[in-house]
Design a protein around this motif. Structure first.
Motif: not given
Length: 120
Positions: A71-74
């Protein structure tokens, strides 16, 4: 000799019931123990059902039944402003310079268990 009568304790679970319990127990955010308790089945049996279902489906390993991915983390820079922690509600100084802090946000049962452990 004692003879116990009444309902048999060992239950027979149908395929539909097993599938329903497995789907509910391993849905995102679910707690297997809570679902097992709800249906009056042991957690070990739920995991056994899952392992057998994975083997029948030809999936290698029980963990493979869950979808694994990234999952893309910001990461946001909050400017370094961290809220100041509140002071502990209870401070116990121990020999050797050690200290136990209990904060007001700690659950009462946990605080009681910590204090009981210190008394022993």
């Amino acid at each position: 000799m004692t003879v116990f009568g009444g309902r048999e304790r060992r239950r027979r679970w149908g395929e539909d019931e097993r599938a329903k319990i497995l789907a509910e127990a391993f849905s995102p955010g679910a707690c297997v123990a809570r679902v097992a308790r709800q249906y009056d089945v042991s957690t070990a049996l739920v995991y056994t059902w899952r392992r057998k279902a994975c083997l029948e489906a030809g999936v290698a390993g029980a963990a493979a039944s869950a979808q694994v991915g990234f999952v893309e983390a910001v990461v946001l820079d909050d400017g370094g402003s961290k809220p100041l922690p509140s002071p502990p509600a209870v401070v116990v100084d121990l020999p050797g310079g050690r200290r136990v802090n209990i904060y007001a946000s700690a659950p009462p049962g946990m605080a009681a268990a910590v204090l009981k452990a210190l008394i022993r």
